[in-house]
Write an enzyme that holds these catalytic residues in place. Structure first.
Site, PDB file in Angstrom:
ATOM      1  N   GLU A  86       5.821  -6.127   7.300  1.00 26.10           N
ATOM      2  CA  GLU A  86       5.301  -5.020   8.101  1.00 26.10           C
ATOM      3  C   GLU A  86       5.976  -4.822   9.454  1.00 26.10           C
ATOM      4  O   GLU A  86       5.915  -3.731  10.014  1.00 26.10           O
ATOM      5  CB  GLU A  86       3.787  -5.185   8.297  1.00 26.10           C
ATOM      6  N   GLY A  89       0.043  -5.194   0.552  1.00 31.74           N
ATOM      7  CA  GLY A  89      -1.191  -5.058  -0.208  1.00 31.74           C
ATOM      8  C   GLY A  89      -1.246  -5.946  -1.437  1.00 31.74           C
ATOM      9  O   GLY A  89      -2.331  -6.330  -1.890  1.00 31.74           O
ATOM     10  N   GLY A 101       0.832  -1.192   0.000  1.00 31.44           N
ATOM     11  CA  GLY A 101       0.000   0.000   0.000  1.00 31.44           C
ATOM     12  C   GLY A 101       0.869   1.244   0.000  1.00 31.44           C
ATOM     13  O   GLY A 101       2.094   1.179   0.120  1.00 31.44           O
ATOM     14  N   ASP A 126      -1.395  -7.199   7.544  1.00 34.17           N
ATOM     15  CA  ASP A 126      -2.842  -7.029   7.399  1.00 34.17           C
ATOM     16  C   ASP A 126      -3.348  -7.565   6.063  1.00 34.17           C
ATOM     17  O   ASP A 126      -2.813  -8.545   5.560  1.00 34.17           O
ATOM     18  CB  ASP A 126      -3.210  -5.557   7.607  1.00 34.17           C
TER      19      ASP A 126
END
Length: 349
Positions: A137, A114, A65, A145
């Site tokens: 992350e 992402g 992302g 996520d």
């Protein structure tokens, strides 16, 4: 719409091609919306029998992302626009996970964060010699996520916990061995694969990809599964550190050094996330949990500091707060996982 997403229909296949090569196709909110809009338009379109997700050019499939945007949100609007990004991105992830038509994701390049979120829900996930898969992350103070808790917790043994904590990159061969990819094709065969998927019976997708597949090279991560299961067997981060400290092998020392550089908060969040995800039966409930986490960690010190160290100042020397695993209390983790007010909870489309 946005030029960063190219949408077209060829034969009976809807194509979504990521087209932001300067950023390794990292997702922006307009890109998320464009993908969602295309998928919703095709969902009940009888002429579109399957969906292909790929990238237009460059060495990334999708590097994640737009973390610079998310950091700016944390600094300038207390995370409000960042929460909007996560909310809508997770709706896209869930839409793909529940999509009624076959989705084929071509992970031909860097597939991180992402990019994992838009490829793992696909029924067919194609790795190549260019694939570099990771959930990195813990190095930026975020957490794995976009459904990472769901996917990683369901991998063999403790390899999901290993990937969540270390952010290790896996080649295409490893993706196939672990089940993160369903097929391994040489990149030279991808154009043929896409042409055939668009023109032949949709029931033939598995056969088409199987025919064009090749045997991948040996996977390095498979060779270390014994060590991974031995040292990453606990859901307590301190146990993992202590286990690695007691092993003087080169592998253990390297992984220990890696973990010492990660956000202790994120590592503890990730371990609890995976422990809870494996017990969740519905992907939507998993995404609601991940949204609670995202809405909190985006405004905690480690995220802005982690992104600063990696992409702003690029000194790769983040100062984590809390600084050690022992300083990350159970109460802090509880607050990160706590339910949101009813009107703020995440819901699928």
């Amino acid at each position: 719409m946005t030029d960063d997403i190219l949408v077209r229909v060829e034969g009976h296949a809807g194509f979504i091609s990521l087209n932001r090569p300067s950023a390794l196709h990292a997702l922006t909110l307009p890109m998320v919306h464009a993908m969602t809009q295309a998928l919703l338009a095709w969902r009940n379109d009888a002429a579109v029998k399957c969906v292909v997700i790929d990238h237009a050019d460059g060495r990334g499939f999708c590097a994640g992302g737009d973390i610079a945007f998310l950091r700016d949100s944390a600094i300038n609007d207390n995370g409000e626009s960042g929460r909007k990004f996560f909310h809508d991105e997770y709706q896209l992830n869930h839409l793909l996970f529940t999509y009624p038509k076959p989705v084929v994701a071509f992970m031909d390049g860097i597939t991180m964060g992402g990019g994992v979120g838009i490829s793992q829900p696909a029924r067919f996930r194609v790795a190549t010699e260019n694939t570099k898969f990771a959930m990195p992350e813990t190095g930026i103070g975020l957490f794995p996520d976009v459904g990472g808790g769901w996917y990683l917790s369901r991998l063999e043994g403790r390899v999901g916990q290993f990937l969540a904590l270390t952010g290790s990159r896996i080649a295409g061969s490893g993706c196939l061995a672990l089940g993160l990819a369903t097929h391994y094709l040489p990149s030279s065969a991808l154009a043929d694969a896409k042409m055939r998927i668009a023109s032949e019976d949709v029931e033939r997708i598995d056969g088409i990809l199987g025919t064009l597949s090749e045997t991948p090279p040996e996977s390095k991560i498979v060779e270390t599964l014994f060590q991974i299961n031995r040292h990453f067997g606990s859901d307590q981060f301190e146990d993992t550190l202590a286990s690695l400290e007691g092993d003087e092998s080169e592998w253990a020392m390297r992984e220990l050094a890696s973990l010492r550089s990660k956000s202790p908060q994120t590592c503890k969040v990730a371990l609890r996330q995976l422990a809870e995800s494996i017990a969740i039966a519905d992907f939507a409930d998993n995404m609601a949990m991940e949204y609670r986490i995202a809405s909190r960690v985006i405004v905690r010190p480690d995220f802005t500091e982690g992104v600063r160290a990696v992409i702003v100042d690029k000194d790769n020397a983040p100062k984590w707060d809390p600084a050690t695993a022992e300083d990350v209390t159970a109460d802090l983790i509880d607050t990160i996982f706590a339910p949101l007010p009813a009107q703020e909870e995440w819901k699928p489309l």
